[in-house]
Design an enzyme around this catalytic site. Structure first.
Site, PDB file in Angstrom:
ATOM      1  N   LYS A   1      -2.904  -2.054  15.754  1.00  0.00           N
ATOM      2  CA  LYS A   1      -2.359  -1.065  16.680  1.00  0.00           C
ATOM      3  C   LYS A   1      -3.348  -0.783  17.799  1.00  0.00           C
ATOM      4  O   LYS A   1      -4.556  -0.720  17.548  1.00  0.00           O
ATOM      5  CB  LYS A   1      -2.156   0.220  15.887  1.00  0.00           C
ATOM      6  CG  LYS A   1      -0.851   0.877  16.191  1.00  0.00           C
ATOM      7  CD  LYS A   1      -0.643   2.081  15.337  1.00  0.00           C
ATOM      8  CE  LYS A   1       0.688   1.960  14.649  1.00  0.00           C
ATOM      9  NZ  LYS A   1       0.782   2.572  13.377  1.00  0.00           N
TER      10      LYS A   1
ATOM     11  N   SER B   1     -13.030   1.208  10.376  1.00  0.00           N
ATOM     12  CA  SER B   1     -12.325   1.371   9.103  1.00  0.00           C
ATOM     13  C   SER B   1     -12.964   0.559   7.980  1.00  0.00           C
ATOM     14  O   SER B   1     -13.390  -0.593   8.187  1.00  0.00           O
ATOM     15  CB  SER B   1     -10.870   0.944   9.269  1.00  0.00           C
ATOM     16  OG  SER B   1     -10.222   1.001   8.014  1.00  0.00           O
TER      17      SER B   1
ATOM     18  N   ASP C   1     -11.358  -0.793   5.900  1.00  0.00           N
ATOM     19  CA  ASP C   1     -10.467  -1.952   5.704  1.00  0.00           C
ATOM     20  C   ASP C   1     -11.187  -3.248   6.106  1.00  0.00           C
ATOM     21  O   ASP C   1     -11.039  -4.285   5.446  1.00  0.00           O
ATOM     22  CB  ASP C   1      -9.201  -1.833   6.567  1.00  0.00           C
ATOM     23  CG  ASP C   1      -8.292  -0.679   6.157  1.00  0.00           C
ATOM     24  OD1 ASP C   1      -8.573  -0.030   5.139  1.00  0.00           O
ATOM     25  OD2 ASP C   1      -7.293  -0.449   6.877  1.00  0.00           O
TER      26      ASP C   1
ATOM     27  N   GLU D   1       0.830  -1.222   0.000  1.00  0.00           N
ATOM     28  CA  GLU D   1       0.000   0.000   0.000  1.00  0.00           C
ATOM     29  C   GLU D   1       0.859   1.265   0.000  1.00  0.00           C
ATOM     30  O   GLU D   1       2.074   1.202   0.256  1.00  0.00           O
ATOM     31  CB  GLU D   1      -0.935   0.018   1.216  1.00  0.00           C
ATOM     32  CG  GLU D   1      -0.208   0.027   2.538  1.00  0.00           C
ATOM     33  CD  GLU D   1      -0.978   0.718   3.659  1.00  0.00           C
ATOM     34  OE1 GLU D   1      -1.498   1.825   3.425  1.00  0.00           O
ATOM     35  OE2 GLU D   1      -1.019   0.164   4.759  1.00  0.00           O
TER      36      GLU D   1
ATOM     37  N   LYS E   1      -5.378  10.686   0.842  1.00  0.00           N
ATOM     38  CA  LYS E   1      -5.484   9.359   1.460  1.00  0.00           C
ATOM     39  C   LYS E   1      -6.740   8.729   0.867  1.00  0.00           C
ATOM     40  O   LYS E   1      -7.848   9.205   1.105  1.00  0.00           O
ATOM     41  CB  LYS E   1      -5.600   9.501   2.977  1.00  0.00           C
ATOM     42  CG  LYS E   1      -5.890   8.190   3.697  1.00  0.00           C
ATOM     43  CD  LYS E   1      -6.086   8.404   5.199  1.00  0.00           C
ATOM     44  CE  LYS E   1      -6.738   7.192   5.834  1.00  0.00           C
ATOM     45  NZ  LYS E   1      -7.168   7.443   7.215  1.00  0.00           N
TER      46      LYS E   1
HETATM   47  N1  PSU Z   1      -2.717   1.512  10.817  1.00  0.00           N
HETATM   48  C1  PSU Z   1      -1.393   1.520  10.982  1.00  0.00           C
HETATM   49  N2  PSU Z   1      -0.606   2.116  10.035  1.00  0.00           N
HETATM   50  C2  PSU Z   1      -1.148   2.681   8.909  1.00  0.00           C
HETATM   51  C3  PSU Z   1      -2.558   2.642   8.746  1.00  0.00           C
HETATM   52  C4  PSU Z   1      -3.298   2.040   9.706  1.00  0.00           C
HETATM   53  O1  PSU Z   1      -0.911   1.009  11.984  1.00  0.00           O
HETATM   54  O2  PSU Z   1      -0.400   3.218   8.073  1.00  0.00           O
HETATM   55  C5  PSU Z   1      -3.159   3.225   7.491  1.00  0.00           C
HETATM   56  C6  PSU Z   1      -3.449   2.101   6.479  1.00  0.00           C
HETATM   57  O3  PSU Z   1      -3.298   2.611   5.180  1.00  0.00           O
HETATM   58  C7  PSU Z   1      -4.919   1.794   6.734  1.00  0.00           C
HETATM   59  C8  PSU Z   1      -5.464   3.174   7.036  1.00  0.00           C
HETATM   60  O4  PSU Z   1      -5.595   1.204   5.665  1.00  0.00           O
HETATM   61  O5  PSU Z   1      -4.442   3.792   7.807  1.00  0.00           O
HETATM   62  C9  PSU Z   1      -6.766   3.100   7.791  1.00  0.00           C
HETATM   63  O6  PSU Z   1      -7.324   4.357   7.869  1.00  0.00           O
HETATM   64  P1  PSU Z   1      -8.801   4.531   8.472  1.00  0.00           P
HETATM   65  O7  PSU Z   1      -8.658   4.163   9.917  1.00  0.00           O
HETATM   66  O8  PSU Z   1      -9.116   5.977   8.243  1.00  0.00           O
HETATM   67  O9  PSU Z   1      -9.692   3.602   7.700  1.00  0.00           O
HETATM   68 MN    MN Z   2     -12.392   6.040  10.297  1.00  0.00          MN
END
Ligand code: PSU
Ligand code: MN
Length: 306
Positions: A161, A142, A144, A27, A88
């Site tokens: 994390k 997320s 994800d 990524e 992003k």
């Molecule tokens: N968590 C980490 N390092 C990262 C990310 C998440 O420990 O770099 C990044 C990844 O690209 C992940 C994104 O897909 O943040 C998730 O963002 P959000 O929580 O806004 O969906």
């Molecule tokens: Mn979010």
């Protein structure tokens, strides 16, 4: 399919896919928004090297000039890491950023979907997004996780994390039928720390066993990802109790400064690097490299078994 006209697959990657050689997707949000310059670009290149040394072709994914690029050159990596003006891009942002010809770094969710479009099965990152602390009020979950419930690309990460609610994230993964496999230990890892305090739903000790599970899952028609959690190497881990202090402070700063939506994760990542005086960055880099090695081995095993 129509999406092909948007794809710009690097010739080396395209060749590897056609010739059924192992390929590992990477990524770019981690480069543009997850680590400071110049360590981010340096890490991105070293991670690609590690993938190669372990027998696979790396394909770092990003959006540039209206194209979804699968496999980037050095100039493109440098631009993503240094310009400061890169989107992003999670799934919801993809149509906007592509149609407006904006530069975009892809999150886990967007990278997985693009990897699937290109025919890549294995994806390596540092940590996935998940269910945030306080999500019972904010609904901050997320994309994800949703993407992992539907797209057939396995994700290698160092667990989750603890800026997130790890317990709720594991519950969400279970609800959505996403297998969670920890490599070579019983405890589920927490990114900087080898153990989160949660037991891993599954433990597997070899890359071959992991590729067997992937083949079986997808042959059964069970769509979606598998989360492969790879604990950070012992010599560079930061114990959970130490990280928790910094994470609590970072979460408080985010609330005080009214950080919202997609800005929350990058804000917390930056804030933790600053608070640990860069120590957390060293761990972060080491764990991504460790994941690249395992991911390449799984990609290789997946090809060898077919
Ligand atoms: N968590 C980490 N390092 C990262 C990310 C998440 O420990 O770099 C990044 C990844 O690209 C992940 C994104 O897909 O943040 C998730 O963002 P959000 O929580 O806004 O969906
Ligand atoms: Mn979010």
């Amino acid at each position: 399919m129509d999406f092909k006209k948007y794809l710009n697959i690097h010739p080396e990657v395209e060749n590897a896919i056609t010739e059924k050689k192992p390929v590992v997707a990477l990524e770019s949000t981690i480069i543009a928004h997850g680590m400071p310059y110049p360590k981010n670009v340096q890490t991105a290149m070293e991670v690609e090297d590690i993938v190669r040394k372990n027998g696979a072709i790396p394909a770092t994914i990003a959006i540039l000039n209206g194209k979804i690029c699968v496999g980037l050159n050095k100039e493109q990596l440098e631009m993503l890491g240094n310009s400061g003006d890169v989107w992003k891009v999670s799934l919801r942002d993809m149509p906007y950023v592509v149609s407006k010809n904006l530069p975009g770094a892809t999150t886990v969710a967007a990278t997985m979907r693009i990897a699937a479009m290109a025919g890549i099965k294995i994806f390596v990152t540092g940590g996935i997004g998940g269910v945030h602390r306080g999500a019972e009020k904010t609904m901050d979950i997320s994309a994800d996780l949703i993407e992992m419930s539907r797209t057939n690309v396995a994700v290698v990460s160092a667990g989750v994390k603890s800026i997130l609610d790890i317990g709720l994230t594991l519950e969400f993964l279970e609800t959505h039928g996403i297998p969670v496999i920890t490599y070579s230990q019983d405890g589920f890892p927490a990114f900087y720390s080898r153990n989160s305090g949660f037991r891993s739903p599954l433990r597997v000790n070899t890359a071959n066993e992991i590729s067997n599970i992937l083949n079986t899952k997808w042959e059964l028609g069970l769509d979606g990802s598998v989360l492969i959690a790879n604990p950070i190497p012992e010599n560079i881990e930061v114990p959970k109790e130490i990280m928790e202090v910094y994470i609590k402070q970072a979460l408080k700063d985010a609330i005080d400064q009214n950080i919202e939506g997609k800005e929350i994760t990058p804000f917390l990542l930056k804030s933790i690097v600053n608070k640990t005086g860069g120590d957390s960055l060293k761990s972060n880099i080491a764990l991504v490299k460790n994941n690249a090695e395992l991911g390449a081995k799984i990609a290789k095993s997946l090809i060898d078994s077919q």
